[in-house]
Design a protein around this motif. Structure first.
Motif, PDB file in Angstrom:
ATOM      1  N   TYR A  64       0.818  -1.207   0.000  1.00  0.00           N
ATOM      2  CA  TYR A  64       0.000   0.000   0.000  1.00  0.00           C
ATOM      3  C   TYR A  64       0.859   1.268   0.000  1.00  0.00           C
ATOM      4  O   TYR A  64       0.350   2.366  -0.135  1.00  0.00           O
ATOM      5  N   GLN A  65       2.189   1.087   0.187  1.00  0.00           N
ATOM      6  CA  GLN A  65       3.103   2.230   0.034  1.00  0.00           C
ATOM      7  C   GLN A  65       3.638   2.278  -1.408  1.00  0.00           C
ATOM      8  O   GLN A  65       4.557   3.036  -1.703  1.00  0.00           O
ATOM      9  N   GLY A  66       3.100   1.383  -2.267  1.00  0.00           N
ATOM     10  CA  GLY A  66       3.543   1.392  -3.668  1.00  0.00           C
ATOM     11  C   GLY A  66       4.878   0.686  -3.871  1.00  0.00           C
ATOM     12  O   GLY A  66       5.568   0.909  -4.851  1.00  0.00           O
ATOM     13  N   ASP A  67       5.260  -0.194  -2.922  1.00  0.00           N
ATOM     14  CA  ASP A  67       6.554  -0.885  -3.044  1.00  0.00           C
ATOM     15  C   ASP A  67       6.275  -2.388  -3.057  1.00  0.00           C
ATOM     16  O   ASP A  67       5.689  -2.913  -2.112  1.00  0.00           O
ATOM     17  N   ASP A  68       6.656  -3.089  -4.144  1.00  0.00           N
ATOM     18  CA  ASP A  68       6.330  -4.526  -4.155  1.00  0.00           C
ATOM     19  C   ASP A  68       7.557  -5.403  -3.941  1.00  0.00           C
ATOM     20  O   ASP A  68       7.538  -6.594  -4.221  1.00  0.00           O
ATOM     21  N   ALA A  69       8.651  -4.828  -3.397  1.00  0.00           N
ATOM     22  CA  ALA A  69       9.881  -5.611  -3.215  1.00  0.00           C
ATOM     23  C   ALA A  69       9.683  -6.782  -2.249  1.00  0.00           C
ATOM     24  O   ALA A  69      10.173  -7.888  -2.492  1.00  0.00           O
ATOM     25  N   VAL A  70       8.965  -6.553  -1.141  1.00  0.00           N
ATOM     26  CA  VAL A  70       8.798  -7.651  -0.165  1.00  0.00           C
ATOM     27  C   VAL A  70       7.887  -8.732  -0.754  1.00  0.00           C
ATOM     28  O   VAL A  70       8.097  -9.925  -0.546  1.00  0.00           O
ATOM     29  N   LEU A  71       6.889  -8.288  -1.518  1.00  0.00           N
ATOM     30  CA  LEU A  71       5.994  -9.254  -2.164  1.00  0.00           C
ATOM     31  C   LEU A  71       6.797 -10.130  -3.132  1.00  0.00           C
ATOM     32  O   LEU A  71       6.605 -11.353  -3.212  1.00  0.00           O
ATOM     33  N   LYS A  72       7.739  -9.504  -3.859  1.00  0.00           N
ATOM     34  CA  LYS A  72       8.595 -10.295  -4.765  1.00  0.00           C
ATOM     35  C   LYS A  72       9.408 -11.317  -3.968  1.00  0.00           C
ATOM     36  O   LYS A  72       9.612 -12.446  -4.415  1.00  0.00           O
ATOM     37  N   SER A  73       9.879 -10.917  -2.779  1.00  0.00           N
ATOM     38  CA  SER A  73      10.626 -11.867  -1.933  1.00  0.00           C
ATOM     39  C   SER A  73       9.745 -13.049  -1.541  1.00  0.00           C
ATOM     40  O   SER A  73      10.202 -14.189  -1.485  1.00  0.00           O
ATOM     41  N   LEU A  74       8.469 -12.754  -1.263  1.00  0.00           N
ATOM     42  CA  LEU A  74       7.552 -13.837  -0.868  1.00  0.00           C
ATOM     43  C   LEU A  74       7.363 -14.815  -2.031  1.00  0.00           C
ATOM     44  O   LEU A  74       7.329 -16.036  -1.841  1.00  0.00           O
ATOM     45  N   VAL A  75       7.274 -14.279  -3.259  1.00  0.00           N
ATOM     46  CA  VAL A  75       7.164 -15.153  -4.441  1.00  0.00           C
ATOM     47  C   VAL A  75       8.404 -16.044  -4.524  1.00  0.00           C
ATOM     48  O   VAL A  75       8.308 -17.247  -4.792  1.00  0.00           O
ATOM     49  N   GLU A  76       9.576 -15.457  -4.264  1.00  0.00           N
ATOM     50  CA  GLU A  76      10.807 -16.258  -4.324  1.00  0.00           C
ATOM     51  C   GLU A  76      10.806 -17.365  -3.277  1.00  0.00           C
ATOM     52  O   GLU A  76      11.257 -18.481  -3.538  1.00  0.00           O
ATOM     53  N   ILE A  77      10.305 -17.049  -2.083  1.00  0.00           N
ATOM     54  CA  ILE A  77      10.250 -18.096  -1.043  1.00  0.00           C
ATOM     55  C   ILE A  77       9.302 -19.216  -1.506  1.00  0.00           C
ATOM     56  O   ILE A  77       9.614 -20.403  -1.379  1.00  0.00           O
TER      57      ILE A  77
END
Length: 1093
Positions: free
Chosen positions: A226-239
């Motif tokens: 919701y802050q417009g940053d999807d970096a952590v979401l990308k990390s979750l996909v990698e996990i």
């Protein structure tokens, strides 16, 4: 200072938009010595007065220098200089005020630390660890960020001290993830935690210990999106991709969050697709785990379908003449791909019931977008839901066909799409059941003149349908199909001339080719209808925008030529060849991405098949471009993840993540063309044999290195296939040339067997190697070859046993279910296939080297003995016995020294419950009798009643048993022929005669017919019967043998049998008596035998 100033100018020029300026600066930069580069770059980064972009550029260059040339540059520096760099970097991070420069300096520090961990895992920069601990506890937010950034970039920074510091690492991450005042710290800490988990993906204990960090990571995913940053979401996909088991304790929460984000239309499309990607990836990497959470999965299905409805109205759509590539970022494409993958991942048993109702409702929606999405969804799940859809295919097809008449053109398009997809997914059942309805629906849709885009897609669906359609089914529709295609072709040719539109014509030309390809010689009557127009297109469609049309037309002409055969095609052949040659001479002017190239290359190969030896004259023209295409070198790059993000996949680059912030990029353009060209070289070698000899040398030099071309499986397969064929081509040059060529291949082939990662390609390489050994024969391998080959085969067998143990372990896993079992069965089949290739190679070695290879074989002996233990799976026992069969057949009498290992298992296997095992054992008894020698006599005697028992069993002729039974019959024949003292021949012969002929196993049939000839020629009273009363029976055995093609013209045996018949022919009455008992087919067979033998 003057030098430093010049260096700043250089950095500025490296960023210049002007290509020439940039190229020149890159050359200047590359020529500066490494040590000087480091000094200047560090100064530039630390110089607060320099422009920010110059400092950024310097930071990027220094990181690259350390990442790509560390070993060349760093160790050569003086210890003082090395210390100075370390100190400068850490001071720079502490003093820097610009966040961007600080972050880039952290990247350099991480890169240096990565290179300063030695082979034992010692970090030779202890100060950086102290800096991490100090900074993470600092009051300065910038320093806390810096510490997390370095740890995120290089989570292995603790080296062999990691276990020691584990609690500290965990505490540090937890503390930062709970930093209430600073959202950026929470986000970074979550990314660092994910990075740490990923770098320890195989350490189960560590993952368990860190599982309580996951709720914090999930919270950060939610906040940062919701802050417009999807970096952590990308990390979750990698996990989800590499360490899915880490998510198990919080799987429900992970799925709930992904679902919530995916459904939230306030987020960007990219974020929603990434959230969906978590669920879809888990369906591929942890399907069994996900199958326990079906309620959430079923809630994600409507989300995918909703994405597929996200289409735009486009007035121009139906008339578009250029097919623009799908917009891969669009929700519709993402939703469709997700559905396809989740159906394949979780299986139709789970997915079809979840989706069926939704699709049915969508298809009844008044809004075209829903109907379109419903049909596209049906196309997408066909592969994954194969079994379940097959059961209700009737109702699906009837329903889909209705939409070929939908009022909206894009829905009609989607209906064609679904038909085309089902024609491929469910072939040939689909064709057999629905040919009538489908062909007429597609032909009707193809008449939709006002919507060329729909017409073209109907033609495309027709191609899918005919490609897999059994010939006999297509023939009744041929007239109708051809008339329609011809009318449309003529109309579209007119349109091309008047308006320049070509989309439908491109597809129709391919439809015609596909129909001809399936109809084969039945296409002859229509040849003259099409050929003039097709030649006309090739002659006149020379503009750049018609390249694809011209390529497809060339393909069509060559396929029609192949279908109708040499006789019909010959009058046009030279004209067509001239047209192709003309394109060929303009070939050098064609751009590398010209679609005509690959069509040309395939067309040449078809012409070669049609013309046979006459094609040789064209080789000088064809081979140049073909070799050029086969020699394409792909662009590749080793990049760190930061650089990769600047190169987008749209430019045809694909990336493989190597972990540790490294990615491997390859530009895929030209790879398919290269693979096609390599296949065509194989085709020429196969078709032209010695006619290809002039080119063998250059082709071998091209192909051998391609055994290691890991960017494309098809290229390696072609390289492997070419080896034995090239040896055959080169035979005419004499043994010396042949041996030289073999020496050039041999090492590379053996090495490739040891290193090939893909099991399908591996089996091809092994198969080719075995063929080469059979071709080259005794003496083709030297001691080093044998040593290396022995080691590799031993490795393959050990791996075979290890894989079986691993599969047993997976059966004990908490997520084990029937779908997992299916996957394990597939893996098992792959493994057994490799085992068959080990057997092929051993067979070729035994048959070439005979007894002298036995001492080498002993290193594998114990492993082969393991294969035939009674508790092993039947396929292991079958192939273990086959290997021992070869030892007996080719290495006797010495083989007897291993008899203690295999004789008992072999005799026991004659009565095994698996027919494959019985067959291998029976064959073994046959070769013992024929080749084994004196020592095997008692075993032949013992085996005989067992063989007879198998033959006389009630279901011995059942389909699954017949091959084993025929091997038993042949073995009985061999014992009577070669070891008559082991059998009471007079008792067994009448039975043996009643078991003939053998219909399935052609090789063994020859043995039995030869023995039958021996018996008849020696006037054996038992076989002929009193007063020759058995002759009619013998005639019918011979006739059936000819009908079943068990007797081949080229066998010496067919001459002997024909002589038997001729002797009877002279004695009139007997002849009539024999022939009168035969049916029409049998009588014709006897006549054929007399005419040809």
């Amino acid at each position: 200072m003057a030098e430093q100033h010049q260096f700043y100018l250089l950095l500025g020029n490296l960023m210049s938009p002007d290509n020439n300026v940039r190229k020149q600066s890159e050359e200047t930069y590359d020529n500066i010595p490494g040590q000087t580069k480091i000094t200047f770059l560090l100064q530039a980064i630390r110089d607060a007065s320099a422009a920010e972009e110059v400092r950024q550029m310097a930071a990027v260059l220094l990181r690259r220098l350390l990442s790509s040339s560390f070993d060349e540059v760093y160790p050569a520096l003086s210890p003082e200089m090395q210390t100075a760099i370390k100190t400068e970097l850490l001071n720079g991070i502490q003093a820097e005020v610009l966040p961007n420069i600080r972050k880039k300096t952290c990247d350099i520090a991480a890169e240096l630390a990565r290179n300063l961990i030695d082979d034992e895992g010692n970090n030779q920069w202890p100060e950086v660890l102290k800096f991490l601990f100090d900074s993470v506890n600092s009051q300065n937010v910038g320093l806390r960020e810096a510490a997390l950034h370095i740890f995120w970039n290089f989570p292995g920074i603790f080296g062999n001290q990691q276990q020691h510091y584990l609690e500290v690492i965990k505490r540090m991450l937890v503390q930062c993830m709970q930093d209430q005042e600073n959202p950026p710290i929470r986000t970074l800490a979550a990314r660092a935690a994910a990075s740490f988990v990923l770098s320890n993906e195989t350490n189960t204990a560590l993952l368990k210990h860190f599982s309580d960090l996951l709720p914090g990571i999930l919270q950060a995913v939610n906040e940062s999106c919701y802050q417009g940053d999807d970096a952590v979401l990308k990390s979750l996909v990698e996990i989800a991709d590499t360490a899915p088991k880490y998510l198990r304790p919080n799987l429900e929460a992970t799925l709930q969050l992904s679902l919530k984000l995916c459904a939230d239309t306030n987020l960007t499309n990219m974020q929603r697709q990434l959230a969906l990607e978590v669920i879809v990836t888990l369906s591929e990497t942890a399907a069994a785990m996900l199958r326990k959470h079906t309620s959430i999965v079923s809630q994600s299905v409507p989300q995918m379908l909703a994405m597929m409805v996200d289409l735009e109205e486009d007035e121009e759509w139906a008339m578009a003449d250029e097919l623009e590539d799908d917009d891969f970022d669009s929700n519709a494409v993402a939703g469709e791909s997700a559905l396809d993958r989740i159906a394949c991942g979780l299986g139709g048993k789970i997915v079809l019931p979840m989706i069926k109702q939704h699709i049915m409702q969508m298809l009844q929606n008044p809004d075209w977008k829903y109907r379109h999405a419903g049909l596209m969804a049906l196309s997408a799940i066909g592969e994954g839901c194969h079994q379940q859809m097959e059961a209700i295919l009737n109702e699906i097809v009837s329903f889909v066909l209705l939409f070929c008449q939908d009022p909206h053109p894009r829905v009609r398009y989607a209906a064609c799409n679904a038909i085309g997809q089902m024609a491929t997914d469910f072939a040939p059942t689909f064709q057999k059941k629905f040919h009538d309805k489908v062909i007429s629906a597609l032909l009707q849709t193809m008449e939709d003149q006002t919507n060329p885009r729909v017409q073209a897609h109907a033609a495309a669906a027709l191609i899918n349908f005919t490609e897999d359609c059994p010939k006999a089914l297509l023939i009744p529709y041929l007239d109708n199909l051809v008339q329609h295609l011809h009318v449309i072709m003529v109309a579209k040719l007119q349109e091309l001339i008047q308006k320049g539109t070509k989309l439908v014509l491109e597809q129709v030309v391919t439809s015609i080719a596909s129909v001809a390809d399936t109809a084969e010689e039945k296409f002859v009557p229509y040849y003259d209808l099409f050929m003039p127009s097709l030649k006309h297109i090739v002659e006149n469609a020379v503009q750049k925008e018609l390249r694809l049309l011209r390529g497809k037309t060339i393909e069509c002409i060559s396929l029609i030529g192949l279908a109708v055969g040499k006789e019909k095609f010959m009058p046009d052949a030279s004209a067509v060849m001239q047209l192709l040659l003309k394109t060929q001479t303009d070939f050098n002017d064609l751009e590398d991405d010209d679609p005509q190239i690959s069509y040309m290359i395939s067309a040449w190969a078809r012409m070669c098949k049609i013309l046979g030896k006459e094609f040789q004259q064209y080789l000088p023209v064809v081979m140049g471009p073909l070799m050029k295409t086969a020699s394409i070198k792909p662009e590749v790059a080793l990049l760190d993840t930061q650089d990769m993000e600047n190169m987008c996949e749209d430019d045809g680059w694909e990336f493989v993540n190597l972990g540790d912030q490294q990615s491997f990029g390859i530009k895929t353009a030209g790879l398919e063309e290269k693979a096609t060209a390599c296949q065509m070289l194989v085709c020429y070698a196969k078709e032209l044999k010695e006619g290809f000899v002039e080119y063998t040398e250059q082709v071998v030099k091209l192909m051998v290195p391609l055994l290691k071309f890991y960017f494309h499986d098809g290229v390696r397969v072609a390289a492997a296939e070419s080896m034995p064929l090239l040896l055959e081509c080169a035979r005419v040059r004499g043994p010396e040339y042949l041996t030289q060529m073999w020496h050039f291949m041999c090492d590379a082939l053996i090495k490739a067997i040891g290193t090939e990662p893909d099991s399908d390609v591996l089996s091809e390489i092994m198969h080719s190697f075995a063929k080469c050994i059979e071709l080259m024969g005794d003496g083709c391998l030297n001691n080093e070859h044998f040593e290396e080959l022995g080691g590799i085969l031993k490795g393959k067998l050990e791996e075979h046993f290890k894989n079986q143990e691993l599969r047993q372990a997976k059966r004990q896993d908490e997520d084990y279910d029937e779908q997992v079992e299916e996957t394990l069965q597939d893996e098992d089949e792959n493994d057994v296939y490799i085992l068959t290739k080990v057997s092929d190679i051993l067979h070729s070695v035994f048959s070439s080297y005979k007894e002298k290879v036995l001492p080498w074989f002993e290193q594998l002996l114990q492993l082969i003995v393991n294969l035939i233990c009674p508790h092993r799976p039947w396929a292991d026992r079958q192939w273990g016995l086959c290997i021992f069969d070869d030892v007996v057949e080719h290495c006797s009498p010495s083989s007897f020294k291993y008899a203690e290992y295999f004789l008992r298992p072999m005799l026991q296997s004659l009565c095994d419950s698996s027919p494959e095992v019985r067959q291998a054992a029976a064959y073994g008894v046959g070769v013992m009798a024929q080749f084994g020698g004196e020592n095997y006599r008692p075993f032949c005697t013992e085996a005989l009643p067992l063989l007879v028992g198998v033959i006389q069993a009630a279901d011995s002729k059942a389909k699954e048993n017949v091959n084993a039974t025929e091997n038993c019959i042949s073995a009985v024949g061999k014992v009577m022929k070669y070891r008559p003292e082991c059998a009471s021949v007079s008792e067994i012969l009448p039975h043996w005669l009643s078991w003939l002929p053998l219909n399935e196993d052609k090789e063994e049939a020859v043995h039995t017919f030869n023995f039958l000839c021996d018996l008849i020629e020696s006037n054996n009273p038992i076989v002929l019967g009193p007063d020759n009363t058995n002759l009619p029976k013998i005639f019918s055995i011979i006739a059936d043998g000819v009908v079943n093609e068990s007797i081949k013209r080229e066998d010496g045996c067919s001459k002997r049998l024909a002589n038997v018949i001729r002797q009877v022919q002279v004695s009139g009455g007997l002849w009539t008596q024999c022939v009168s008992t035969l049916n029409e087919t049998q009588q014709k067979a006897i006549q054929d035998l007399l005419n040809t033998a």
